[in-house]
Write a protein that holds these residues in place. Structure first.
Motif, short mmCIF file in Angstrom:
data_model
loop_
_atom_site.label_atom_id
_atom_site.label_comp_id
_atom_site.label_asym_id
_atom_site.label_seq_id
_atom_site.Cartn_x
_atom_site.Cartn_y
_atom_site.Cartn_z
N SER A 18 0.83 -1.20 0.00
CA SER A 18 0.00 0.00 0.00
C SER A 18 0.87 1.26 0.00
O SER A 18 0.59 2.21 -0.73
CB SER A 18 -0.92 -0.01 1.22
OG SER A 18 -1.70 1.15 1.27
N ALA A 19 1.92 1.26 0.80
CA ALA A 19 2.82 2.43 0.87
C ALA A 19 3.51 2.66 -0.47
O ALA A 19 3.64 3.80 -0.92
CB ALA A 19 3.84 2.24 1.98
N VAL A 20 3.96 1.59 -1.12
CA VAL A 20 4.62 1.73 -2.42
C VAL A 20 3.63 2.29 -3.44
O VAL A 20 3.98 3.20 -4.21
CB VAL A 20 5.20 0.38 -2.90
CG1 VAL A 20 5.66 0.48 -4.35
CG2 VAL A 20 6.34 -0.07 -2.00
N ALA A 24 4.10 5.71 -5.41
CA ALA A 24 4.19 5.66 -6.87
C ALA A 24 3.17 6.60 -7.51
O ALA A 24 3.47 7.23 -8.54
CB ALA A 24 3.97 4.23 -7.37
N TRP A 25 1.98 6.73 -6.93
CA TRP A 25 0.97 7.64 -7.48
C TRP A 25 1.32 9.09 -7.22
O TRP A 25 0.94 9.97 -7.98
CB TRP A 25 -0.41 7.34 -6.89
CG TRP A 25 -1.19 6.33 -7.67
CD1 TRP A 25 -1.44 5.04 -7.32
CD2 TRP A 25 -1.84 6.53 -8.93
NE1 TRP A 25 -2.19 4.42 -8.28
CE2 TRP A 25 -2.46 5.31 -9.29
CE3 TRP A 25 -1.96 7.61 -9.80
CZ2 TRP A 25 -3.18 5.15 -10.46
CZ3 TRP A 25 -2.68 7.45 -10.98
CH2 TRP A 25 -3.28 6.23 -11.29
N GLU A 26 2.03 9.37 -6.13
CA GLU A 26 2.39 10.74 -5.77
C GLU A 26 3.41 11.29 -6.76
O GLU A 26 4.49 10.72 -6.91
CB GLU A 26 2.96 10.77 -4.34
CG GLU A 26 3.54 12.08 -3.90
CD GLU A 26 2.57 13.25 -3.95
OE1 GLU A 26 1.46 13.13 -3.41
OE2 GLU A 26 2.94 14.28 -4.53
N ASP A 27 3.10 12.39 -7.41
CA ASP A 27 3.99 12.97 -8.41
C ASP A 27 5.34 13.36 -7.81
O ASP A 27 6.36 13.21 -8.46
CB ASP A 27 3.37 14.22 -9.03
CG ASP A 27 2.20 13.89 -9.93
OD1 ASP A 27 2.09 12.73 -10.36
OD2 ASP A 27 1.39 14.79 -10.19
N ARG A 28 5.34 13.87 -6.61
CA ARG A 28 6.57 14.43 -6.05
C ARG A 28 7.49 13.40 -5.41
O ARG A 28 8.60 13.72 -5.04
CB ARG A 28 6.21 15.51 -5.02
CG ARG A 28 5.49 16.68 -5.68
CD ARG A 28 5.02 17.66 -4.67
NE ARG A 28 3.98 17.03 -3.85
CZ ARG A 28 3.43 17.58 -2.80
NH1 ARG A 28 3.79 18.77 -2.40
NH2 ARG A 28 2.50 16.95 -2.12
N ARG A 59 -2.72 1.41 -16.66
CA ARG A 59 -2.46 2.18 -17.88
C ARG A 59 -2.49 3.68 -17.58
O ARG A 59 -1.63 4.43 -18.07
CB ARG A 59 -3.46 1.83 -18.97
CG ARG A 59 -3.16 0.50 -19.64
CD ARG A 59 -4.02 0.27 -20.89
NE ARG A 59 -5.45 0.23 -20.62
CZ ARG A 59 -6.12 -0.85 -20.25
NH1 ARG A 59 -5.50 -2.01 -20.11
NH2 ARG A 59 -7.42 -0.79 -20.03
N LEU A 60 -3.44 4.12 -16.77
CA LEU A 60 -3.50 5.54 -16.39
C LEU A 60 -2.25 5.95 -15.63
O LEU A 60 -1.68 7.02 -15.88
CB LEU A 60 -4.73 5.81 -15.53
CG LEU A 60 -6.07 5.84 -16.23
CD1 LEU A 60 -7.20 5.92 -15.20
CD2 LEU A 60 -6.13 7.02 -17.18
N TRP A 61 -1.81 5.12 -14.70
CA TRP A 61 -0.62 5.42 -13.92
C TRP A 61 0.61 5.49 -14.82
O TRP A 61 1.41 6.42 -14.71
CB TRP A 61 -0.42 4.38 -12.81
CG TRP A 61 0.85 4.59 -12.07
CD1 TRP A 61 1.09 5.54 -11.13
CD2 TRP A 61 2.06 3.82 -12.20
NE1 TRP A 61 2.38 5.42 -10.68
CE2 TRP A 61 3.00 4.39 -11.31
CE3 TRP A 61 2.43 2.74 -12.99
CZ2 TRP A 61 4.29 3.89 -11.19
CZ3 TRP A 61 3.72 2.24 -12.88
CH2 TRP A 61 4.63 2.82 -11.98
#
Length: 95
Positions: A18-20, A24-28, A59-61
Protein backbone atom coordinates in the motif's frame (compact mmCIF):
# COMPACT_ATOMS: atom_id res chain seq x y z
CA UNK A 1 22.49 -12.98 0.59
CA UNK A 2 20.93 -10.83 -2.13
CA UNK A 3 17.22 -11.31 -2.73
CA UNK A 4 15.96 -11.58 -6.28
CA UNK A 5 13.42 -9.13 -7.62
CA UNK A 6 10.61 -11.67 -7.22
CA UNK A 7 11.65 -12.43 -3.64
CA UNK A 8 11.73 -8.72 -2.74
CA UNK A 9 8.23 -8.22 -4.12
CA UNK A 10 6.91 -11.38 -2.41
CA UNK A 11 8.39 -10.33 0.94
CA UNK A 12 6.39 -7.08 1.09
CA UNK A 13 3.62 -6.92 3.66
CA UNK A 14 0.18 -5.63 2.60
CA UNK A 15 1.05 -2.36 4.35
CA UNK A 16 4.31 -2.09 2.41
CA UNK A 17 2.49 -2.73 -0.87
CA UNK A 18 0.00 0.00 0.00
CA UNK A 19 2.82 2.43 0.87
CA UNK A 20 4.62 1.73 -2.42
CA UNK A 21 1.40 2.28 -4.39
CA UNK A 22 0.78 5.57 -2.60
CA UNK A 23 4.34 6.77 -3.22
CA UNK A 24 4.19 5.66 -6.87
CA UNK A 25 0.97 7.64 -7.48
CA UNK A 26 2.39 10.74 -5.77
CA UNK A 27 3.99 12.97 -8.41
CA UNK A 28 6.57 14.43 -6.05
CA UNK A 29 7.90 11.12 -4.70
CA UNK A 30 10.72 9.97 -6.96
CA UNK A 31 11.56 6.39 -7.82
CA UNK A 32 14.87 6.97 -6.04
CA UNK A 33 13.02 7.73 -2.81
CA UNK A 34 10.91 4.60 -3.22
CA UNK A 35 14.13 2.62 -3.65
CA UNK A 36 15.65 4.22 -0.53
CA UNK A 37 12.53 3.59 1.56
CA UNK A 38 11.37 0.21 0.26
CA UNK A 39 14.35 -1.23 -1.64
CA UNK A 40 12.42 -1.54 -4.92
CA UNK A 41 13.84 -0.39 -8.23
CA UNK A 42 11.73 1.41 -10.84
CA UNK A 43 11.12 -1.81 -12.85
CA UNK A 44 10.06 -3.58 -9.62
CA UNK A 45 7.64 -0.75 -8.79
CA UNK A 46 6.20 -1.07 -12.30
CA UNK A 47 5.79 -4.85 -11.83
CA UNK A 48 4.11 -4.31 -8.45
CA UNK A 49 1.75 -1.70 -9.88
CA UNK A 50 0.87 -3.99 -12.81
CA UNK A 51 0.10 -6.83 -10.38
CA UNK A 52 -1.87 -4.77 -7.85
CA UNK A 53 -3.86 -2.32 -9.98
CA UNK A 54 -6.73 -2.94 -12.34
CA UNK A 55 -5.50 -2.92 -15.96
CA UNK A 56 -7.13 0.43 -16.70
CA UNK A 57 -5.69 1.98 -13.52
CA UNK A 58 -2.24 0.66 -14.38
CA UNK A 59 -2.46 2.18 -17.88
CA UNK A 60 -3.50 5.54 -16.39
CA UNK A 61 -0.62 5.42 -13.92
CA UNK A 62 1.92 4.53 -16.64
CA UNK A 63 0.68 7.38 -18.84
CA UNK A 64 0.95 9.68 -15.84
CA UNK A 65 4.50 8.80 -14.78
CA UNK A 66 6.08 8.15 -18.18
CA UNK A 67 8.38 11.08 -18.86
CA UNK A 68 7.38 12.92 -15.69
CA UNK A 69 10.48 14.77 -14.53
CA UNK A 70 9.40 14.79 -10.89
CA UNK A 71 9.57 10.98 -10.71
CA UNK A 72 13.35 11.05 -11.38
CA UNK A 73 15.68 13.27 -9.34
CA UNK A 74 18.20 13.52 -12.19
CA UNK A 75 15.56 15.02 -14.52
CA UNK A 76 14.33 17.63 -12.06
CA UNK A 77 14.95 21.29 -12.57
CA UNK A 78 17.09 22.94 -9.85
CA UNK A 79 14.11 25.24 -9.16
CA UNK A 80 12.11 22.28 -7.80
CA UNK A 81 12.56 22.72 -4.09
CA UNK A 82 10.18 20.16 -2.59
CA UNK A 83 11.57 17.40 -0.41
CA UNK A 84 10.29 14.04 -1.60
CA UNK A 85 11.84 12.36 1.47
CA UNK A 86 9.49 14.30 3.75
CA UNK A 87 6.52 13.48 1.52
CA UNK A 88 7.36 9.77 1.60
CA UNK A 89 7.81 9.87 5.38
CA UNK A 90 4.21 11.02 5.80
CA UNK A 91 2.76 8.04 3.92
CA UNK A 92 0.70 5.61 5.94
CA UNK A 93 -0.44 2.19 4.93
CA UNK A 94 -4.16 1.80 4.32
CA UNK A 95 -4.31 -1.57 6.00
Amino acid sequence: MQLSSSQRLASLSPGDVSAVIQMAWEDRTSFETIFERMGLTEPEVIRLMRAELNPSSFRLWRMRVRGRTTKHRALRSPEMKFDDHAIADNRRANC
